[in-house]
Structure formats: C-alpha cells, structure tokens
Design an enzyme around this catalytic site. Sequence first.
Site, PDB file in Angstrom:
ATOM      1  N   LYS A 164       0.787  -1.233   0.000  1.00 46.06           N
ATOM      2  CA  LYS A 164       0.000   0.000   0.000  1.00 46.06           C
ATOM      3  C   LYS A 164       0.819   1.282   0.000  1.00 46.06           C
ATOM      4  CE  LYS A 164      -0.651   0.554   5.021  1.00 46.06           C
ATOM      5  NZ  LYS A 164      -1.669   0.659   6.096  1.00 46.06           N
ATOM      6  N   ILE A 216      -3.778 -16.030  11.168  1.00 43.83           N
ATOM      7  CA  ILE A 216      -3.246 -15.093  12.158  1.00 43.83           C
ATOM      8  C   ILE A 216      -2.016 -15.734  12.792  1.00 43.83           C
ATOM      9  CG2 ILE A 216      -3.623 -13.958  14.391  1.00 43.83           C
ATOM     10  CD1 ILE A 216      -6.504 -13.524  13.635  1.00 43.83           C
ATOM     11  N   CYS A 262       6.221 -13.203  11.230  1.00 45.76           N
ATOM     12  CA  CYS A 262       5.153 -12.700  12.106  1.00 45.76           C
ATOM     13  C   CYS A 262       5.379 -13.218  13.522  1.00 45.76           C
ATOM     14  CB  CYS A 262       3.786 -13.159  11.593  1.00 45.76           C
ATOM     15  SG  CYS A 262       2.401 -12.611  12.609  1.00 45.76           S
ATOM     16  N   THR A 317       3.075 -12.436  16.063  1.00 43.49           N
ATOM     17  CA  THR A 317       1.814 -12.204  16.775  1.00 43.49           C
ATOM     18  C   THR A 317       1.553 -13.282  17.825  1.00 43.49           C
ATOM     19  OG1 THR A 317       0.787 -11.007  14.935  1.00 43.49           O
ATOM     20  CG2 THR A 317      -0.690 -12.073  16.497  1.00 43.49           C
ATOM     21  N   ARG A 318       1.802 -14.521  17.480  1.00 42.47           N
ATOM     22  CA  ARG A 318       1.528 -15.608  18.430  1.00 42.47           C
ATOM     23  C   ARG A 318       2.449 -15.525  19.639  1.00 42.47           C
ATOM     24  NH1 ARG A 318       0.667 -20.768  14.265  1.00 42.47           N
ATOM     25  NH2 ARG A 318      -1.079 -19.845  13.106  1.00 42.47           N
ATOM     26  N   GLY A 362       7.276 -15.187   2.673  1.00 40.71           N
ATOM     27  CA  GLY A 362       8.646 -15.631   2.889  1.00 40.71           C
ATOM     28  C   GLY A 362       9.240 -16.408   1.732  1.00 40.71           C
ATOM     29  N   TYR A 387       1.754   2.610  22.721  1.00 37.83           N
ATOM     30  CA  TYR A 387       0.630   1.778  23.157  1.00 37.83           C
ATOM     31  C   TYR A 387       0.630   0.379  22.521  1.00 37.83           C
ATOM     32  CZ  TYR A 387      -1.278   3.310  18.657  1.00 37.83           C
ATOM     33  OH  TYR A 387      -1.451   3.584  17.321  1.00 37.83           O
ATOM     34  N   GLU A 412       4.968  -6.712  16.193  1.00 39.16           N
ATOM     35  CA  GLU A 412       4.519  -8.096  16.022  1.00 39.16           C
ATOM     36  C   GLU A 412       5.114  -8.715  14.766  1.00 39.16           C
ATOM     37  OE1 GLU A 412       0.277  -8.662  16.506  1.00 39.16           O
ATOM     38  OE2 GLU A 412       0.202  -7.139  18.083  1.00 39.16           O
ATOM     39  N   GLY A 413       6.336  -8.306  14.468  1.00 37.80           N
ATOM     40  CA  GLY A 413       7.049  -8.863  13.325  1.00 37.80           C
ATOM     41  C   GLY A 413       8.535  -8.799  13.565  1.00 37.80           C
ATOM     42  N   THR A 441      -0.735 -35.155  -9.399  1.00 39.09           N
ATOM     43  CA  THR A 441      -0.536 -36.458 -10.030  1.00 39.09           C
ATOM     44  C   THR A 441      -0.566 -37.585  -9.000  1.00 39.09           C
ATOM     45  OG1 THR A 441       1.899 -36.376  -9.892  1.00 39.09           O
ATOM     46  CG2 THR A 441       0.869 -35.408 -11.844  1.00 39.09           C
TER      47      THR A 441
END
Length: 371
Positions: free
Chosen positions: A78, A180, A186, A188-189, A243, A285, A289-290, A317
């Site tokens: 973006k 997610i 990532c 995040t977890r 990736g 705040y 997360e990466g 196949t």
Amino acid sequence: MVKIDHEIKLDFKDVLIRPKRSTLKSRSEVSLVRTYTMRNSKFTWTGVPIFAANMDTTGTFEMAVAFSKHGICVAIHKHYSPDQWVEFASKNPDVLKYCAASAGSGKADFEKLQKILAAVPGLNFVCLDVANGYSEHFVECVKRVRAAFPKHTIIAGNVVTGEMTEQLILSGADIVKIGIGPGSVCTTRKKTGVGYPQLSCILECADAAHGLGGLVMSDGGCTMPGDFAKAFGAGADFVMAGGMFSGHEESGGEKIEIDGRFYKLFYGMSSSTAMKKYSGGVANYRASEGKTVRVPYKGSVEATILDVLGGIRSACTYTGARKLKELCTRTTFIRCTATHNTVYGDRDLNPIRSLTNAKTKANSVGKISKV
C-alpha cells in the site's frame, strides 16, 4: 468463564496427503488454472490462484510483472503512490489483471484507494488488510469499500474462524484472507498468544465461505511447495505467501553483502523495521509483532515460481487430480509426527533450478485457458 476447545487443531507440519490411483501419465497433464466468479462483485477471473503477499519486500511492481507471466497474482503493497500506480499501469496494462491494490481500514487509506482506482481503471482486485479482522471498525470498512466500488473484487482479512469469515462475506468481501500468526516473520503468536493452526483454519473457514458462495485465501505458513498443495487440498481457493518469495531480484529492499555473500532484508509489516520506515517508530501503546531477517539472495523469482508450481502439479498427479479444482475432492490427510527426513537439515545446497532451465519452461507453464 474460561473455555477450552479440546478438539485438536492441525498445521501443515502435522499432516501428509495420502496418494491415490491416478490415470495421469505426466505432471504436464495437470492444469493449475482456475476460473472463479466472485459472489459480490460478479467479476469472473481466470488464472493460477496464488498471491504474493502485500509486504513491501514481496508485493512489488517488479514481482507482479514476473508473476503475471504465469497467470499468478501479487497483492501490491500500500505504500506506492497513485502516480507510481499510473506510471506502472501505462507500461504494463496487461499485468493489472494479476494485481491487487492494498489498503488498511483508516480514512487516509480509503482516500488513497479511491485515487488509485480512479486513476487505474484496469485494476479489479482490492486487498483490505489489517492484523485484526475481528473489529467492528474493519467490518464497517469492508461495507464502505463495497458501497463505493460495487464491481471491484474485495479481498478482506485476516480472520481465522468460520463465523467471522461469514460476517466479512455478508459485509461485501468476495475473498476472505485467513491466517493469524503463521507467517515466517510474524510474531503475533509470541507477543499476544493469539492464533490458530493454519490447516484447521482453512478447513473451517473454507466450509463457512463456500456455504455462502464466497472464497478464502490462505495467508501464511507455507515453507515449501508441499504446503501450497496441502492448503489447496484443505479447501483454500487462493494461497498467499511472503517468505517463500522473499530474497529475490524482484523483491523490495536493498541487496547487501556480508562476508562475500549477498542477502536481502525481509520483515513483517508490523515489525519495528516497517513501523520506523512508514510511521516513525513503534507507538507507545503497542508492540512490534514482526521480525526482521536476512534472506540469502536467490536471484530471479522465476525459478522459485516454477518450483512451487511444479510441486503443486506433482501433488495432483499423486492424488489423480487432473485439474487443481479436483485436488480438494481427492485429498485425504494423514496425521503424522514428522512429514519429511531432516537428517541433513532442511536446506538444499542447490534449492532452485537453473535459470536457463527455468526460462525454457516458462512459456509452457504460462499459458492460460478457462476450465
């Protein structure tokens, strides 16, 4: 009261696809091309349903040119300006059918998206991408974009459960992006404890989407071509990866040399690297997360594309699927404790076929016909 779901949820590493009888003589007989008519936009699209992720290191214009030769898509990041889009479109009008314009859920994102779609009429796909697709704010964003662009195909996410998949489709999304935390960069977890094993996510969300005539795009978790096959076998209509397409000449980022070896940086769009680049840093705040990693430079993405397509075609196949759309109906998963032998590690000293070999096969791979 705290609840625990005791049903075991599965990831790609937990299963293998059981082989079945096949009448196919060669992998060359397999068609990976799909034709979809979107539920809400009514747009009919034909191509190979794979997307490069809308990260600034993989969702580049250069990547779109390379992918389009094979009928594959790229969700363009973006951060390109409307003027950059116009310049790209003027030089590559035929590539636009394999591109998605990405946006977040904010007001500025919506205004920029309006400018891009107005300036580039050949662009059909819109990718509305947020980390947390469960917010009411995001649902309203999907509705707003659908109202503004009724004939554009909307990809929206990310979510991991059937009920929210249904909500986004009913709000105007044609394709729901699911996943997610499975991505290679990532965290995040680790940072939040939130997520869902990707294979079970696909099985459950695809069932919910298909019941409404919608589609799902599995986003993240593919570490090898076989994972793409497992995703399609589980019911994913599209598969997105980041990736596996990083570190190439067409990837974003500067090529750097360390001790005589070349690398490219690859990082999550919620990483501190990305936030410093586009937002001036990580806000007080929130947490990053990466992560940021150095990926060994791989040269042109052409060979990697052929490696992925070859793996999926081979899976077809083994199961007797003459077309990609048959793979799901012919897939039986076997739960296992290990999927492959790693006695010599998980890296190949020569993982990518030579570009000479890749280029000689490009024409035969890239032909598209409706199925």
